[in-house]
Design a protein around this motif. Structure first.
Motif, PDB file in Angstrom:
ATOM      1  N   ASN A  66      29.014  24.598  75.631  1.00 65.31           N
ATOM      2  CA  ASN A  66      29.972  24.971  76.668  1.00 65.31           C
ATOM      3  C   ASN A  66      31.419  24.882  76.179  1.00 65.31           C
ATOM      4  O   ASN A  66      32.305  25.500  76.766  1.00 65.31           O
ATOM      5  CB  ASN A  66      29.715  24.019  77.864  1.00 65.31           C
ATOM      6  CG  ASN A  66      30.909  23.848  78.758  1.00 65.31           C
ATOM      7  OD1 ASN A  66      31.159  24.674  79.627  1.00 65.31           O
ATOM      8  ND2 ASN A  66      31.653  22.752  78.560  1.00 65.31           N
ATOM      9  N   TYR A  91      39.888  36.441  74.063  1.00 67.21           N
ATOM     10  CA  TYR A  91      38.923  35.681  74.871  1.00 67.21           C
ATOM     11  C   TYR A  91      37.706  36.544  75.214  1.00 67.21           C
ATOM     12  O   TYR A  91      36.555  36.144  74.984  1.00 67.21           O
ATOM     13  CB  TYR A  91      39.598  35.177  76.147  1.00 67.21           C
ATOM     14  CG  TYR A  91      38.702  34.309  76.998  1.00 67.21           C
ATOM     15  CD1 TYR A  91      38.386  33.013  76.604  1.00 67.21           C
ATOM     16  CD2 TYR A  91      38.157  34.782  78.188  1.00 67.21           C
ATOM     17  CE1 TYR A  91      37.555  32.213  77.389  1.00 67.21           C
ATOM     18  CE2 TYR A  91      37.330  33.986  78.970  1.00 67.21           C
ATOM     19  CZ  TYR A  91      37.032  32.704  78.558  1.00 67.21           C
ATOM     20  OH  TYR A  91      36.202  31.910  79.327  1.00 67.21           O
ATOM     21  N   ARG A 125      36.208  16.398  71.334  1.00 66.94           N
ATOM     22  CA  ARG A 125      36.988  16.056  70.133  1.00 66.94           C
ATOM     23  C   ARG A 125      37.651  14.708  70.266  1.00 66.94           C
ATOM     24  O   ARG A 125      38.076  14.121  69.282  1.00 66.94           O
ATOM     25  CB  ARG A 125      38.113  17.095  69.949  1.00 66.94           C
ATOM     26  CG  ARG A 125      37.681  18.388  69.394  1.00 66.94           C
ATOM     27  CD  ARG A 125      38.804  19.370  69.410  1.00 66.94           C
ATOM     28  NE  ARG A 125      39.221  19.719  70.771  1.00 66.94           N
ATOM     29  CZ  ARG A 125      40.019  20.719  71.055  1.00 66.94           C
ATOM     30  NH1 ARG A 125      40.524  21.447  70.084  1.00 66.94           N
ATOM     31  NH2 ARG A 125      40.342  20.989  72.305  1.00 66.94           N
ATOM     32  N   VAL A 151      36.134  29.481  87.714  1.00 65.17           N
ATOM     33  CA  VAL A 151      35.777  28.130  88.158  1.00 65.17           C
ATOM     34  C   VAL A 151      37.040  27.268  88.085  1.00 65.17           C
ATOM     35  O   VAL A 151      37.838  27.407  87.143  1.00 65.17           O
ATOM     36  CB  VAL A 151      34.676  27.535  87.239  1.00 65.17           C
ATOM     37  CG1 VAL A 151      34.267  26.150  87.737  1.00 65.17           C
ATOM     38  CG2 VAL A 151      33.464  28.455  87.159  1.00 65.17           C
ATOM     39  N   THR A 158      39.012  24.631  86.933  1.00 66.74           N
ATOM     40  CA  THR A 158      39.028  23.655  85.826  1.00 66.74           C
ATOM     41  C   THR A 158      40.436  23.660  85.218  1.00 66.74           C
ATOM     42  O   THR A 158      41.231  24.570  85.502  1.00 66.74           O
ATOM     43  CB  THR A 158      38.028  24.049  84.706  1.00 66.74           C
ATOM     44  OG1 THR A 158      38.532  25.239  84.074  1.00 66.74           O
ATOM     45  CG2 THR A 158      36.630  24.291  85.236  1.00 66.74           C
ATOM     46  N   SER A 178      34.173  16.650  78.001  1.00 69.30           N
ATOM     47  CA  SER A 178      35.316  15.806  78.381  1.00 69.30           C
ATOM     48  C   SER A 178      36.142  16.410  79.507  1.00 69.30           C
ATOM     49  O   SER A 178      37.086  15.784  79.990  1.00 69.30           O
ATOM     50  CB  SER A 178      36.207  15.589  77.157  1.00 69.30           C
ATOM     51  OG  SER A 178      36.628  16.850  76.657  1.00 69.30           O
ATOM     52  N   SER A 179      35.801  17.634  79.934  1.00 65.94           N
ATOM     53  CA  SER A 179      36.662  18.311  80.917  1.00 65.94           C
ATOM     54  C   SER A 179      35.873  19.388  81.663  1.00 65.94           C
ATOM     55  O   SER A 179      34.821  19.850  81.187  1.00 65.94           O
ATOM     56  CB  SER A 179      37.832  18.951  80.151  1.00 65.94           C
ATOM     57  OG  SER A 179      38.627  19.757  80.980  1.00 65.94           O
ATOM     58  N   ASP A 214      34.611  18.258  66.244  1.00 68.54           N
ATOM     59  CA  ASP A 214      35.308  19.507  66.567  1.00 68.54           C
ATOM     60  C   ASP A 214      34.334  20.648  66.272  1.00 68.54           C
ATOM     61  O   ASP A 214      33.858  20.767  65.136  1.00 68.54           O
ATOM     62  CB  ASP A 214      36.565  19.593  65.681  1.00 68.54           C
ATOM     63  CG  ASP A 214      37.435  20.789  66.010  1.00 68.54           C
ATOM     64  OD1 ASP A 214      36.890  21.846  66.388  1.00 68.54           O
ATOM     65  OD2 ASP A 214      38.670  20.668  65.879  1.00 68.54           O
ATOM     66  N   LYS A 246      38.979  10.113  75.507  1.00 69.34           N
ATOM     67  CA  LYS A 246      38.613  10.821  76.741  1.00 69.34           C
ATOM     68  C   LYS A 246      37.153  10.541  77.102  1.00 69.34           C
ATOM     69  O   LYS A 246      36.819  10.303  78.261  1.00 69.34           O
ATOM     70  CB  LYS A 246      38.773  12.333  76.539  1.00 69.34           C
ATOM     71  CG  LYS A 246      40.065  12.925  77.006  1.00 69.34           C
ATOM     72  CD  LYS A 246      39.868  14.450  77.030  1.00 69.34           C
ATOM     73  CE  LYS A 246      41.100  15.237  77.186  1.00 69.34           C
ATOM     74  NZ  LYS A 246      40.882  16.690  77.057  1.00 69.34           N
TER      75      LYS A 246
HETATM   76  N1  LIG Z   1      36.757  27.893  84.089  1.00 67.92           N
HETATM   77  C1  LIG Z   1      36.361  29.157  84.186  1.00 67.92           C
HETATM   78  O1  LIG Z   1      36.730  29.881  85.114  1.00 67.92           O
HETATM   79  C2  LIG Z   1      35.420  29.730  83.162  1.00 67.92           C
HETATM   80  C3  LIG Z   1      34.919  31.012  83.405  1.00 67.92           C
HETATM   81  C4  LIG Z   1      34.046  31.574  82.489  1.00 67.92           C
HETATM   82  C5  LIG Z   1      33.685  30.864  81.366  1.00 67.92           C
HETATM   83  N2  LIG Z   1      34.205  29.623  81.148  1.00 67.92           N
HETATM   84  C6  LIG Z   1      33.797  28.918  79.939  1.00 67.92           C
HETATM   85  O2  LIG Z   1      33.265  27.664  80.292  1.00 67.92           O
HETATM   86  C7  LIG Z   1      33.487  26.744  79.232  1.00 67.92           C
HETATM   87  C8  LIG Z   1      34.140  25.480  79.778  1.00 67.92           C
HETATM   88  O3  LIG Z   1      35.398  25.849  80.302  1.00 67.92           O
HETATM   89  P1  LIG Z   1      36.248  24.921  81.297  1.00 67.92           P
HETATM   90  O4  LIG Z   1      36.864  25.843  82.272  1.00 67.92           O
HETATM   91  O5  LIG Z   1      35.434  23.781  81.752  1.00 67.92           O
HETATM   92  O6  LIG Z   1      37.414  24.483  80.288  1.00 67.92           O
HETATM   93  P2  LIG Z   1      38.177  23.097  80.033  1.00 67.92           P
HETATM   94  O7  LIG Z   1      38.256  22.280  81.265  1.00 67.92           O
HETATM   95  O8  LIG Z   1      39.430  23.487  79.334  1.00 67.92           O
HETATM   96  O9  LIG Z   1      37.206  22.338  79.002  1.00 67.92           O
HETATM   97  C9  LIG Z   1      37.017  22.836  77.713  1.00 67.92           C
HETATM   98  C10 LIG Z   1      36.184  21.833  76.946  1.00 67.92           C
HETATM   99  O10 LIG Z   1      35.934  22.374  75.634  1.00 67.92           O
HETATM  100  C11 LIG Z   1      36.254  21.384  74.682  1.00 67.92           C
HETATM  101  N3  LIG Z   1      36.724  21.987  73.428  1.00 67.92           N
HETATM  102  C12 LIG Z   1      37.663  22.950  73.279  1.00 67.92           C
HETATM  103  N4  LIG Z   1      37.843  23.218  71.977  1.00 67.92           N
HETATM  104  C13 LIG Z   1      36.993  22.403  71.295  1.00 67.92           C
HETATM  105  C14 LIG Z   1      36.731  22.189  69.924  1.00 67.92           C
HETATM  106  N5  LIG Z   1      37.373  22.885  68.968  1.00 67.92           N
HETATM  107  N6  LIG Z   1      35.786  21.271  69.582  1.00 67.92           N
HETATM  108  C15 LIG Z   1      35.146  20.560  70.522  1.00 67.92           C
HETATM  109  N7  LIG Z   1      35.356  20.700  71.845  1.00 67.92           N
HETATM  110  C16 LIG Z   1      36.283  21.607  72.225  1.00 67.92           C
HETATM  111  C17 LIG Z   1      37.344  20.546  75.319  1.00 67.92           C
HETATM  112  O11 LIG Z   1      37.344  19.282  74.684  1.00 67.92           O
HETATM  113  P3  LIG Z   1      38.674  18.448  74.362  1.00 67.92           P
HETATM  114  O12 LIG Z   1      38.726  17.410  75.435  1.00 67.92           O
HETATM  115  O13 LIG Z   1      38.406  17.882  73.030  1.00 67.92           O
HETATM  116  O14 LIG Z   1      39.844  19.403  74.413  1.00 67.92           O
HETATM  117  C18 LIG Z   1      36.874  20.495  76.760  1.00 67.92           C
HETATM  118  O15 LIG Z   1      35.926  19.468  76.924  1.00 67.92           O
HETATM  119  C19 LIG Z   1      34.339  27.475  78.197  1.00 67.92           C
HETATM  120  O16 LIG Z   1      33.512  27.978  77.181  1.00 67.92           O
HETATM  121  C20 LIG Z   1      34.947  28.611  79.004  1.00 67.92           C
HETATM  122  O17 LIG Z   1      35.308  29.709  78.210  1.00 67.92           O
HETATM  123  C21 LIG Z   1      35.061  29.032  82.022  1.00 67.92           C
END
Ligand SMILES: NC(=O)c1ccc[n+]([C@@H]2O[C@H](COP(=O)([O-])OP(=O)(O)OC[C@H]3O[C@@H](n4cnc5c(N)ncnc54)[C@H](OP(=O)(O)O)[C@@H]3O)[C@@H](O)[C@H]2O)c1
Length: 244
Positions: A81, A145, A32, A178, A180, A9-10, A58, A36
């Motif tokens: 992810n 984290y 969740r 990244v 986001t 979703s994001s 979830d 969205k």
């Molecule tokens: N962005 C970075 O720089 C970066 C770097 C290294 C690793 N990562 C990893 O990449 C992954 C994606 O990150 P992102 O940056 O794209 O973050 P984001 O935009 O905040 O997206 C997080 C996603 O995870 C979902 N989520 C969170 N908690 C959840 C739960 N309890 N059950 C189901 N879905 C859940 C959210 O869904 P909802 O819409 O339901 O909230 C959302 O779709 C993460 O694992 C993050 O740790 C990101």
């Protein structure tokens, strides 16, 4: 291919869902929030809408995960992810509940998904697990984290060995920064932060090539691998300088 993506979703997961749909795949987009996911589906071109399947659960709720993932079409690829990030601002009086929340999503969320997926996946399928380059260095405030990502990386690496004879491949994915909503919330400098489109391309390319491990951006990965090998005293010194 039938591709399941958690956290669709994001951010990174959403971009992967859009890109895989645009190249003709069926995407099981997990999140969740039903609204969205429905909004995302409604924005797709009509030809792609039938290939988008919203799956609402979830990842921290084991029973929800089991119910959601038990009766899907045969999956070729699952990208786990979904994740959260919370920092510890005061190490002298931190709340263990914060660490539990982060582990619930980033570690146990993956474990619960794998528990059900491996029972249903057939030989030839692949599970990709998103950790983070943060696992390589003791960054200030990242106790929860970083530890959750180090733990899930180990879990995935070990699972890779044990699923090999069953024909199920496991890929670990370690992104650097990244763009986001997750990193938009950060209040510090993020070197070499890349667009979500670039991140998606790197992940798709690595998965198409059957890579066991994907890390990007490459130069940031080399830098962190170097820092990871420094003597602990130096690592602490560098990390402390980032704090001040
Ligand atoms: N962005 C970075 O720089 C970066 C770097 C290294 C690793 N990562 C990893 O990449 C992954 C994606 O990150 P992102 O940056 O794209 O973050 P984001 O935009 O905040 O997206 C997080 C996603 O995870 C979902 N989520 C969170 N908690 C959840 C739960 N309890 N059950 C189901 N879905 C859940 C959210 O869904 P909802 O819409 O339901 O909230 C959302 O779709 C993460 O694992 C993050 O740790 C990101």
């Amino acid at each position: 291919m039938n591709i399941l993506i958690t956290g669709a979703s994001s951010g990174i997961g959403k971009q992967l869902a859009l890109d895989y749909l645009a190249t003709g795949h069926d995407v099981y987009a997990c999140g969740r929030n039903q609204e969205k996911l429905a909004a995302l589906q409604s924005e797709l071109p009509p030809t792609q809408q039938n290939h988008f399947h919203a799956v609402v659960f979830d990842v921290t709720e084991r029973e929800q995960v089991q119910n959601a993932l038990s009766n899907l079409e045969q999956l070729d690829l699952a990208i786990l992810n979904a994740g959260v990030c919370e920092y510890i601002d005061d190490a002298k009086s931190f709340d263990a509940a914060l660490v539990e929340r982060v582990f619930a999503a980033n570690f146990f969320g993956v474990v619960y998904c794998c528990e059900t997926l491996v029972q249903h996946m057939q030989s030839g399928a692949r599970i990709a697990i998103v950790d983070s380059m943060a696992r390589l260095f003791p960054f200030t405030r990242a106790e929860a984290y970083g530890a959750s990502k180090a733990a899930v990386h180990y879990f995935a690496s070990s699972l890779r060995t044990d699923l090999k004879d069953h024909g199920i491949a496991v890929t670990t994915i370690s992104p650097g920064f990244v763009e986001t909503p997750m990193t938009d919330a950060n209040d510090f400098e993020m070197p070499m932060r890349i667009s979500v489109a670039k991140a998606s391309i790197a992940i798709q390319k690595g998965l198409a090539g059957g890579k066991p491990h994907i890390a990007f951006p490459r130069i940031f990965g080399w830098m962190l691998a170097f820092l990871h090998r420094l003597p602990y005293r130096w690592q602490v010194g560098l990390s402390s300088r980032m704090r001040s």
